[in-house]
Design an enzyme around this catalytic site. Structure first.
Site, PDB file in Angstrom:
ATOM      1  CB  CYS A 103      13.826 -18.222 -21.777  1.00  0.00           C
ATOM      2  SG  CYS A 103      12.714 -18.834 -23.054  1.00  0.00           S
ATOM      3  N   GLY A 227      13.825 -30.694 -13.675  1.00  0.00           N
ATOM      4  CA  GLY A 227      12.894 -30.290 -14.726  1.00  0.00           C
ATOM      5  C   GLY A 227      12.264 -31.503 -15.369  1.00  0.00           C
TER       6      GLY A 227
END
Ligand SMILES: Cc1cc2nc3c(=O)[nH]c(=O)nc-3n(C[C@H](O)[C@H](O)[C@H](O)COP(=O)(O)O)c2cc1C
Length: 325
Positions: A103, A227
Site C-alpha cells: 500500500c 484488480g
C-alpha cells in the site's frame, strides 16, 4: 480441475480478485465469486484498529462462507500487533491471512506499514514470522516490485519472506512510486517465480482473458490476480476461466444481465451497510458498470446523484431506454 495449493488451501488456477480498499467490499466480492473468482482477499484491515476493536474494522472482517477460499488482509508495522490481530481474525475463520506490503498511501506507508515494509526486509520477515507462529492458517504477503526504480528488491524480499514462513507471495509489478500508474512490470513477477518455491501470484494490468493467459505464460506464475480490470464487470472471472479452459472467448453479457448484476451488487451493499452508505458507494460502482454505454456522460451524472434504490431502478430504465433508441 487445474488447481494450486497455498499451504494446503486448494485454489482453482483461473483468476483471483485483488484486494481493493473501499471498492472490493462484501457486495462486490459476492458478484465476483458468483462469476467464478477463484480466490479473494478482503480489503486491508488495520492490525492496530482490530486490536483496539474499532467497529469499522469489524465490518471489514466479516466474510461469507460462500466466499471461500478467502484471505483476510492485515496491514501494520509492528510484529506484535500483527500477531495479536491475526489471532483475533481467527474468529472470522479465514482460510489464509495475507499481509499488505504494497500500500502506497501516506496514512499507511508513512507509518512504516504497507509498501514501507519493502524498505525494511528484516522487519517484513519478522512480521510474517510472527503471524505464521500466531495462527494455524497459512500466512502470505502481497508486495510490489520495489520502492522505486532505484530500489527494486521484490526478488530478495520474496526470498526473505519465504524463509520467514510465507506460504505464497503476490507480486504487483509496479514500484511504490508508480502508485497505480504506468505499465506493470511482469518480468519482476517472472524473476520472483524463478527464485522462490512457494506459489507466486502475479498481479498488474490484467484486463481480459487474453492478458490473464499472457501473464501466466510470460511469468510462469501460479495464479493471476485481477484488480481494476474487474471494475463494473465481475463477469471477467467467468470469461477468464472459460478462456483458459477452452481457448474460446465468451461474449459480454446482455444489457439486462449487466444491469441485473449492477442492481444485485447495490442491493447487497445497502443490505450490508445501510442505505446511506450503500447508495453513496453505489454512485461510483454504477458508473463503472455503465462505462462506455450509450449516453455515458448523462448516465454518469445520474449515477452521481443516486440516493435510494428507487433512483437505481429509474437509472436502469433510462439505460434501457437509451439503448432502445
Ligand atoms: C482502489 C484500490 C484499492 C486497493 N486496495 C488494496 C488493499 O487494500 N490491499 C492491497 O494489497 N492492495 C490494494 N490495492 C492494489 C491492488 O490489489 C492491485 O495490486 C493493483 O490495483 C494492481 O492490479 P491491477 O492492475 O489489476 O489493478 C488497491 C488498488 C486500488 C485501485
Amino acid at each position: 480441475m487445474n488447481s494450486i495449493s497455498i499451504g494446503g488451501v486448494t485454489i482453482e488456477k483461473t483468476a483471483a480478485l485483488a484486494p481493493m480498499a473501499s471498492v472490493a467490499d462484501r457486495a462486490y466480492r459476492a458478484l465476483c465469486k458468483e462469476n467464478g473468482a477463484a480466490y479473494m482477499v478482503s480489503e486491508m484491515i488495520s492490525a492496530k484498529g482490530l486490536c483496539y476493536s474499532d467497529r469499522k474494522t469489524e465490518e471489514l472482517c466479516t466474510v461469507l462462507e460462500s466466499e471461500r477460499p478467502y484471505a483476510l488482509q492485515l496491514f501494520g508495522e509492528d510484529p506484535h500487533f500483527i500477531a495479536e490481530a491475526a489471532k483475533r481474525l481467527m474468529e472470522y475463520r479465514p482460510d489464509i491471512i495475507d499481509i499488505n506490503m504494497g500500500c502506497p498511501v501516506p496514512k499507511v506507508a508513512g507509518n512504516g506499514a504497507g509498501s514501507a515494509l519493502m524498505k525494511n526486509p528484516e522487519l517484513a520477515a519478522e512480521i510474517v514470522r510472527a503471524a505464521s507462529e500466531a495462527v494455524p492458517v497459512p500466512v502470505t504477503a502481497k508486495i510490489r516490485k520495489g520502492w522505486d526504480e532505484n530500489h527494486v528488491n521484490a526478488v530478495e524480499l520474496a526470498k526473505a519472506l519465504e524463509q520467514a514462513g510465507a506460504a505464497a507471495i503476490a507480486v504487483h509489478g509496479r514500484t511504490k512510486n508508480q502508485m497505480y500508474h504506468g505499465k506493470a512490470d511482469w518480468d519482476i513477477i517472472r524473476q520472483v517465480k524463478e527464485t522462490v518455491k512457494i506459489p507466486v501470484i502475479g498481479n498488474g494490468d490484467v484486463t481480459s482473458p487474453e492478458t490473464a493467459a499472457a501473464l501466466y505464460r510470460e511469468t510462469g506464475c501460479d495464479l493471476v490476480m485481477i484488480g481494476r480490470g474487474s471494475y463494473g464487470k465481475p463477469w471477467i472471472f467467468g470469461q477468464v476461466k472459460h478462456y483458459l479452459e477452452t481457448g474460446e472467448m465468451l461474449p459480454e453479457p446482455s444489457l439486462e444481465k449487466r444491469l441485473e448484476m449492477m442492481c444485485r451488487q447495490v442491493e447487497l451493499a445497502v443490505q450490508y451497510k445501510g442505505e446511506r452508505i450503500g447508495m453513496s458507494e453505489a454512485r461510483r460502482q454504477c458508473a463503472y458498470y455503465l462505462k462506455g454505454m450509450q449516453g455515458a456522460a448523462a448516465l454518469r451524472n445520474k449515477c452521481g446523484k443516486l440516493s435510494s434504490l428507487a433512483d437505481l431502478r429509474e437509472l436502469c430504465s433510462e439505460v434501457v431506454k437509451n439503448c432502445n433508441e
